[in-house]
Design a protein around this motif. Structure first.
Motif, PDB file in Angstrom:
ATOM      1  N   ASN A 294       0.764  -1.278   0.039  1.00  0.00           N
ATOM      2  CA  ASN A 294       0.171  -0.104  -0.006  1.00  0.00           C
ATOM      3  C   ASN A 294       0.889   1.255  -0.001  1.00  0.00           C
ATOM      4  O   ASN A 294       1.774   1.277   0.687  1.00  0.00           O
ATOM      5  CB  ASN A 294      -0.930   0.071   1.116  1.00  0.00           C
ATOM      6  CG  ASN A 294      -1.786  -1.069   1.266  1.00  0.00           C
ATOM      7  OD1 ASN A 294      -1.823  -1.868   0.449  1.00  0.00           O
ATOM      8  ND2 ASN A 294      -2.708  -1.309   2.475  1.00  0.00           N
ATOM      9  N   TYR A 295       0.331   2.219  -0.806  1.00  0.00           N
ATOM     10  CA  TYR A 295       1.243   3.523  -0.811  1.00  0.00           C
ATOM     11  C   TYR A 295       1.015   4.127   0.783  1.00  0.00           C
ATOM     12  O   TYR A 295      -0.086   4.075   1.292  1.00  0.00           O
ATOM     13  CB  TYR A 295       0.818   4.646  -1.713  1.00  0.00           C
ATOM     14  CG  TYR A 295       1.191   4.153  -2.896  1.00  0.00           C
ATOM     15  CD1 TYR A 295       2.575   3.983  -3.576  1.00  0.00           C
ATOM     16  CD2 TYR A 295       0.136   3.772  -4.064  1.00  0.00           C
ATOM     17  CE1 TYR A 295       2.784   3.957  -4.687  1.00  0.00           C
ATOM     18  CE2 TYR A 295       0.652   3.409  -5.480  1.00  0.00           C
ATOM     19  CZ  TYR A 295       2.039   3.490  -5.674  1.00  0.00           C
ATOM     20  OH  TYR A 295       2.456   3.240  -6.911  1.00  0.00           O
ATOM     21  N   GLN A 296       2.169   4.617   1.329  1.00  0.00           N
ATOM     22  CA  GLN A 296       2.220   5.058   2.611  1.00  0.00           C
ATOM     23  C   GLN A 296       1.824   6.572   2.744  1.00  0.00           C
ATOM     24  O   GLN A 296       2.011   7.460   1.963  1.00  0.00           O
ATOM     25  CB  GLN A 296       3.413   4.888   3.281  1.00  0.00           C
ATOM     26  CG  GLN A 296       3.745   3.392   3.181  1.00  0.00           C
ATOM     27  CD  GLN A 296       2.821   2.530   4.140  1.00  0.00           C
ATOM     28  OE1 GLN A 296       2.641   2.687   5.239  1.00  0.00           O
ATOM     29  NE2 GLN A 296       2.210   1.612   3.422  1.00  0.00           N
ATOM     30  N   SER A 297       1.569   7.136   4.086  1.00  0.00           N
ATOM     31  CA  SER A 297       1.034   8.487   4.320  1.00  0.00           C
ATOM     32  C   SER A 297       2.180   8.825   5.371  1.00  0.00           C
ATOM     33  O   SER A 297       2.544   8.024   6.480  1.00  0.00           O
ATOM     34  CB  SER A 297      -0.264   8.517   4.924  1.00  0.00           C
ATOM     35  OG  SER A 297      -0.424   9.860   5.625  1.00  0.00           O
ATOM     36  N   ALA A 298       2.555  10.181   5.424  1.00  0.00           N
ATOM     37  CA  ALA A 298       3.501  10.793   6.238  1.00  0.00           C
ATOM     38  C   ALA A 298       2.853  10.746   7.612  1.00  0.00           C
ATOM     39  O   ALA A 298       3.754  10.644   8.725  1.00  0.00           O
ATOM     40  CB  ALA A 298       3.963  12.230   5.752  1.00  0.00           C
ATOM     41  N   TYR A 300       2.012   8.232   9.412  1.00  0.00           N
ATOM     42  CA  TYR A 300       2.362   7.329  10.234  1.00  0.00           C
ATOM     43  C   TYR A 300       3.547   6.983  10.296  1.00  0.00           C
ATOM     44  O   TYR A 300       4.170   6.111  10.813  1.00  0.00           O
ATOM     45  CB  TYR A 300       1.674   6.261   9.445  1.00  0.00           C
ATOM     46  CG  TYR A 300       0.346   6.079   9.486  1.00  0.00           C
ATOM     47  CD1 TYR A 300      -0.663   5.875  10.266  1.00  0.00           C
ATOM     48  CD2 TYR A 300      -0.338   6.590   8.175  1.00  0.00           C
ATOM     49  CE1 TYR A 300      -2.120   5.892  10.287  1.00  0.00           C
ATOM     50  CE2 TYR A 300      -1.744   6.660   7.858  1.00  0.00           C
ATOM     51  CZ  TYR A 300      -2.534   6.399   8.982  1.00  0.00           C
ATOM     52  OH  TYR A 300      -3.796   6.602   8.845  1.00  0.00           O
TER      53      TYR A 300
ATOM     54  N   HIS B 221      -4.762   3.295  -0.210  1.00  0.00           N
ATOM     55  CA  HIS B 221      -3.726   4.287  -0.136  1.00  0.00           C
ATOM     56  C   HIS B 221      -3.911   4.942   1.330  1.00  0.00           C
ATOM     57  O   HIS B 221      -4.802   5.411   1.588  1.00  0.00           O
ATOM     58  CB  HIS B 221      -4.092   5.294  -1.084  1.00  0.00           C
ATOM     59  CG  HIS B 221      -2.871   6.145  -1.674  1.00  0.00           C
ATOM     60  ND1 HIS B 221      -2.162   6.887  -0.436  1.00  0.00           N
ATOM     61  CD2 HIS B 221      -1.955   6.401  -2.716  1.00  0.00           C
ATOM     62  CE1 HIS B 221      -1.038   7.389  -0.873  1.00  0.00           C
ATOM     63  NE2 HIS B 221      -0.825   7.264  -2.305  1.00  0.00           N
ATOM     64  N   MET B 222      -2.582   4.635   1.933  1.00  0.00           N
ATOM     65  CA  MET B 222      -2.847   5.314   3.298  1.00  0.00           C
ATOM     66  C   MET B 222      -2.872   6.825   3.280  1.00  0.00           C
ATOM     67  O   MET B 222      -3.153   7.433   4.465  1.00  0.00           O
ATOM     68  CB  MET B 222      -1.352   4.827   4.243  1.00  0.00           C
ATOM     69  CG  MET B 222      -1.327   3.502   4.077  1.00  0.00           C
ATOM     70  SD  MET B 222      -2.495   2.591   5.303  1.00  0.00           S
ATOM     71  CE  MET B 222      -1.786   2.967   6.922  1.00  0.00           C
ATOM     72  N   ASP B 223      -2.571   7.569   2.339  1.00  0.00           N
ATOM     73  CA  ASP B 223      -2.674   9.108   2.529  1.00  0.00           C
ATOM     74  C   ASP B 223      -3.965   9.754   1.777  1.00  0.00           C
ATOM     75  O   ASP B 223      -4.029  10.940   1.526  1.00  0.00           O
ATOM     76  CB  ASP B 223      -1.342   9.455   1.872  1.00  0.00           C
ATOM     77  CG  ASP B 223      -0.871  10.970   2.389  1.00  0.00           C
ATOM     78  OD1 ASP B 223      -1.246  11.191   3.427  1.00  0.00           O
ATOM     79  OD2 ASP B 223      -0.182  11.593   1.690  1.00  0.00           O
ATOM     80  N   ASN B 225      -7.689  10.598   2.544  1.00  0.00           N
ATOM     81  CA  ASN B 225      -8.576  10.786   3.819  1.00  0.00           C
ATOM     82  C   ASN B 225      -9.950  10.414   3.651  1.00  0.00           C
ATOM     83  O   ASN B 225     -10.560   9.837   4.357  1.00  0.00           O
ATOM     84  CB  ASN B 225      -8.443  12.092   4.467  1.00  0.00           C
ATOM     85  CG  ASN B 225      -6.827  12.390   4.727  1.00  0.00           C
ATOM     86  OD1 ASN B 225      -6.453  13.111   4.068  1.00  0.00           O
ATOM     87  ND2 ASN B 225      -6.173  11.747   5.638  1.00  0.00           N
ATOM     88  N   ASN B 247      -6.760   2.335   6.690  1.00  0.00           N
ATOM     89  CA  ASN B 247      -6.349   3.704   7.353  1.00  0.00           C
ATOM     90  C   ASN B 247      -7.652   4.502   7.781  1.00  0.00           C
ATOM     91  O   ASN B 247      -7.609   5.755   7.969  1.00  0.00           O
ATOM     92  CB  ASN B 247      -5.470   4.722   6.438  1.00  0.00           C
ATOM     93  CG  ASN B 247      -6.208   5.313   5.380  1.00  0.00           C
ATOM     94  OD1 ASN B 247      -7.119   4.763   5.059  1.00  0.00           O
ATOM     95  ND2 ASN B 247      -5.817   6.449   4.870  1.00  0.00           N
TER      96      ASN B 247
END
Lengths: 304, 291
Positions: A294-298, A300, B221-223, B225, B247
């Motif tokens: 999965n693409y990540q988010s800053a 975390y 996709h974690m980013d 929202n 997420n």
């Protein structure tokens, strides 16, 4: 591993650089296809080569402590990651960083010699170095006198590097050329040759305070200077691009460039470093992307 | 000699630029039997890039004053008005009748004006001062959800898309519009309008492609929202909801027909988060205002 001060006499001239050729060559490095396994290995290698840096007027003890903690705990959610090579701070924070990193493999690098401008007397610059070394710095990052360099006073630049090298004692010396202020690739090559002759353990592109900072063409020219020196003398010199490398993809391009210019021996934190503050997080996000798909988010990851 | 017509390349809109898809894939868009255009089929990496620019644009977009956001939305309407004919032409190519096309374009323009008005007013309507049983001044205000992915119903060509973008950016979000290949022409022209309306690059990103291919990557996709879904595909919606748990992103289901026919500010609230502040106060006396 530690080089001698004034190891070789001041070179009388440097080879000229084919700018078009250099740019063409660097663009090729960015077109390699890196498959997943190599990418993960490369990313982990990048982590081990990072000099985690904070060089701001607003640095506090808390910030330095946090940086040292981060150096050891890059992303605890993913065990088995490499820790970074060193943290890089101003001289007055060296003792603190040293204390925080006691018993770890992460070194402490300190900027010195009136960083970032380098406009001061030799006496004060040596005091600055002494302060860093006495506080326990394992590595010293000095800046060259760009003004004198532009005046053509190469002997002054050479002597200064040699004196700082002597003052470093057992600390390894990185010489910052501040290529963004040198103007042409020919001058970058000239400055690289001077620094290497004067005894630099590493040559480094930039302070991170001037734009453009590290670029691939500039780094290639410096790598070639290192390569030519190695062919002539059999002596290895390290390289540290700094500033402006904040994406993992670009960092991988740099590794390819190092491998194809200097060979595998340089793919080691002893000989190659990245000076960066936000690169680590991007690399971590890419490693986690490979692990979870999965693409990540800053959100975390730790704050820089 | 007859002049060769210069055909437009319908490209993606990412971070204020019009790139082709990195995948090089395209879809031949047919109007009846006529080959009208080659439209990009966006890939997972295009989405990754769009998300990146949406994330970096969002902070500055929200930092602008509400009044300025309002001006920019109004400007979008002005720019659309100037290109009315082009929109009508494209809607006709996409199967509208002339009368229907004109009505849809005019309604879309008015929709921008409507939401331009709300930019500096929804906060007053949806914020509140809350009664609490302690010595605190307690108030709630709205903040944007962040990066919101908009999925219009396949076949919606203009109004259905504008009705999603306008409230999303009025709320201070940045968005990625995932447009199906059924009627992809006018949304790209809309992005050209956005580009010339002082809207900072990256606040709105437009991707055209296969929803079934893109959505599984969007939902994990974690980013991202929130995802606003206007489609009717129940299976698709369910898998979005399941994947979104990675997420805890919001999945907001909207009804496309209702969205098109009604004008109200409630979608702005849906795409916002409520921040509540407890502010200690000194109680002076037994009655009267504490703040």
């Amino acid at each position: 591993m530690l080089r001698k001060s004034a190891a070789y006499p001041l070179p009388t001239s440097s080879p000229t650089v084919d700018q078009v050729g250099v740019i063409e060559r660097t663009s090729r490095f960015t077109a390699r296809s890196i498959k997943k396994e190599s990418k993960v290995q490369g990313l982990n290698m990048v982590l081990s080569m990072i000099d985690l840096t904070t060089l701001e007027g607003m640095d506090t003890e808390g910030k330095v402590k946090q940086l040292c903690y981060k150096a050891q705990h890059l992303h605890d959610a993913y065990p088995g990651l490499n820790s970074v090579a060193a943290v890089c701070v101003y001289p007055n924070y060296v003792a603190l960083a040293k204390k925080e990193l006691k018993g770890t493999t992460t070194g402490v690098a300190s900027v010195a010699t009136a960083f970032p401008s380098g406009n001061s007397s030799l006496k004060l610059k040596l005091e600055d170095v002494k302060m860093a070394v006495d506080s326990g710095a394992d590595e010293v990052d000095m800046v060259i006198s760009r003004g004198r360099f532009h005046q053509g006073d190469y002997a002054f630049v050479y002597d200064e590097i040699a004196s700082v090298k002597t003052a470093c004692g057992k600390a390894r010396l990185k010489v910052i050329l501040e290529t963004g202020e040198l103007g042409t690739l020919d001058k970058v090559r000239r400055a690289s040759d001077i620094a290497i002759a004067a005894g630099a353990d590493f040559i480094k592109t930039s302070t991170g305070k001037i734009q453009p900072a590290a670029t691939m063409p500039v780094t290639l020219v410096m790598l070639e200077a290192i390569r030519d020196h190695y062919f002539k003398t059999g002596e290895m010199v390290g390289m540290k691009p700094a500033g402006g490398i904040s994406k993992s993809k670009l960092a991988l391009h740099y590794l390819i460039m190092v491998k194809e210019t200097l060979g595998e021996a340089w793919l080691d934190p002893t000989w190659f470093r990245f000076g960066a503050s936000s690169l680590a997080n991007d690399v971590l996000m890419q490693i986690m992307k490979q692990a979870t798909s999965n693409y990540q988010s800053a959100d975390y990851f730790s704050i820089d | 000699m007859k002049r060769l017509e210069i055909l437009k390349t319908y490209k993606l809109y990412i971070g204020g630029k019009f790139p082709r898809t990195e995948s090089g894939r395209f879809h031949a868009y047919m109007s009846g039997k006529k080959h009208v255009a080659n439209v990009c089929r966006a890939s997972r990496k295009d989405f990754r890039d769009a998300e990146g620019s949406a994330r970096s644009a969002q902070v500055d977009w929200w930092r602008k004053t509400a009044y300025n956001r309002s001006q920019i939305l109004y400007r979008i309407a002005e720019m659309m008005e100037g290109r009315k004919e082009q929109f009508i032409e494209e809607l006709i190519l996409q199967g509208h009748t002339k009368a229907k096309a004109l009505a849809e374009v005019e309604k879309s323009i008015d929709r921008w004006i409507y939401h331009a008005g709300w930019c500096d007013k929804y906060q007053q309507l949806f914020s509140s001062v809350n009664p609490v049983a302690s010595a605190h001044f307690n108030f709630s205000v709205l903040e944007p959800t962040g990066v919101v992915c908009l999925v219009p119903k396949p076949g919606e060509a203009l109004l259905g898309i504008v009705s999603m973008i306008a409230p999303a950016i009025a709320a201070g979000n940045s968005v990625i519009v995932l447009c199906d290949l059924k009627s992809p022409l006018s949304v790209i022209t809309l992005s050209e309008v956005l580009h010339t309306s002082d809207l900072p690059g990256g606040v709105v990103n437009v991707l055209t492609g296969e929803l079934s291919e893109l959505l599984p990557h969007v939902s994990v996709h974690m980013d991202v929202n929130a995802i606003v879904y206007a489609g009717d595909d129940k299976e698709q919606l369910k898998s979005l909801q399941l994947d979104a748990a990675t997420n805890v992103k919001r999945i907001i289901k909207v009804d496309s027909a209702e969205l098109n026919s009604t004008e109200d500010p409630y979608l702005i609230r849906e795409m916002s988060e409520v921040k509540t502040t407890w502010h200690p106060i000194e109680q002076i006396g037994a009655s009267g205002s504490g703040y």
